[in-house]
Structures are given as C-alpha cells and as structure tokens.
Scaffold this motif. Structure first.
Motif, PDB file in Angstrom:
ATOM      1  N   LEU A  33      20.285  41.558  35.459  1.00 49.68           N
ATOM      2  CA  LEU A  33      21.172  42.806  35.245  1.00 49.68           C
ATOM      3  C   LEU A  33      20.348  44.310  35.480  1.00 49.68           C
ATOM      4  CD1 LEU A  33      22.159  41.955  31.471  1.00 49.68           C
ATOM      5  CD2 LEU A  33      23.710  41.453  33.592  1.00 49.68           C
ATOM      6  N   ASN A  45      24.350  49.753  30.807  1.00 53.81           N
ATOM      7  CA  ASN A  45      24.321  48.448  31.464  1.00 53.81           C
ATOM      8  C   ASN A  45      25.360  48.304  32.522  1.00 53.81           C
ATOM      9  OD1 ASN A  45      24.622  45.861  32.117  1.00 53.81           O
ATOM     10  ND2 ASN A  45      24.480  45.157  30.053  1.00 53.81           N
ATOM     11  N   TYR A  48      25.375  42.959  36.841  1.00 54.99           N
ATOM     12  CA  TYR A  48      24.480  42.092  37.598  1.00 54.99           C
ATOM     13  C   TYR A  48      24.191  42.920  39.013  1.00 54.99           C
ATOM     14  CZ  TYR A  48      24.625  37.867  35.067  1.00 54.99           C
ATOM     15  OH  TYR A  48      24.400  36.996  34.187  1.00 54.99           O
TER      16      TYR A  48
END
Length: 131
Positions: A33, A45, A48
């Motif tokens: 990530l 976040n 990936y």
C-alpha cells in the motif's frame, strides 16, 4: 511525539515528488500500500501501488522508491516462489503511485541465501550503490 492515523505498517520510506510526499511501507500480505501527504502529518491511504507478481509469494517487506530520469524504481524484499527464500527485487513505474511492475522474473541477484531490505545511495557523481 507526532502521531498520525496510519497504523499497522512497518519499514516506512518517504519519497517527495513535487509538492506531495509518498510513503511506502510493509503493509499488505500480497504487495504494498502507499500513502500520500502534503504536510507529513495528515496521510491518505491511496491503496496498492504494487500487487504480488507470480515470481514472488509473500513477505513483502521494506519497499524503497527512487525517482531516476522520470521513472520510479522500487527496491523491495519478497519471498521467491522458486525456492521460498527472501530476495531483493526491482520494480518500475511511470508514477510514484504505480502501478509498479517487476523488472524481470528473477531477483536483483542470487547468492544462494536470503538477502533483504536493500537501500540505494547515489553519490555526487551520480554513481549508484545498493547496500
């Protein structure tokens, strides 16, 4: 101490690209990530940047990303599916966000034993050293 909302990671590495910071970390059982920030305090976040390749099987650890001549190169540790031993791998992308793809189907080198957690140093005359 400064605390952020990002937890459950290890081996963080931060790259600055333009006005944005990108953090790559040991973070998922099947790849990496990545996270982004403009102030190093508030991180998002982003999902990936690298998903497992067929030649590696697990233990995705200690990613480091470097920009060289407009490309982004990731050095990372993963278990080689061929012999189940940890090795260093190279992946490349056109963006710091990925997607990163392995360079070739073998680790950077194979001494016959585990090698992990590499770092790149580039000196003043642009000579690179992997250690």
């Amino acid at each position: 101490m400064i605390k952020t909302a990002i937890t459950g990671i290890g081996d963080p590495f931060i790259l600055r690209a333009g006005d944005t910071y990108y953090m790559y970390a040991t973070s998922a059982p099947d790849g990496f990530l990545y996270f982004s920030s403009t102030d190093l305090l508030n991180w998002k976040n982003c999902g990936y940047c690298f998903k497992a390749a067929g030649v590696t099987e697990n233990c995705y650890w200690a990613p480091e990303v470097y920009e060289i001549n407009g490309k982004y190169y990731m050095i990372y540790t993963a278990r080689w599916a061929k012999n189940h031993s940890l090795r260093l791998w190279f992946a490349v992308a056109d963006s710091p966000c990925g997607p990163f793809e392995n360079v070739g189907n073998e680790p950077i080198f194979d001494f016959g034993y585990a090698v992990l957690d590499g770092s790149l140093f580039i000196d003043a005359d642009k000579q690179g050293y992997l250690y």
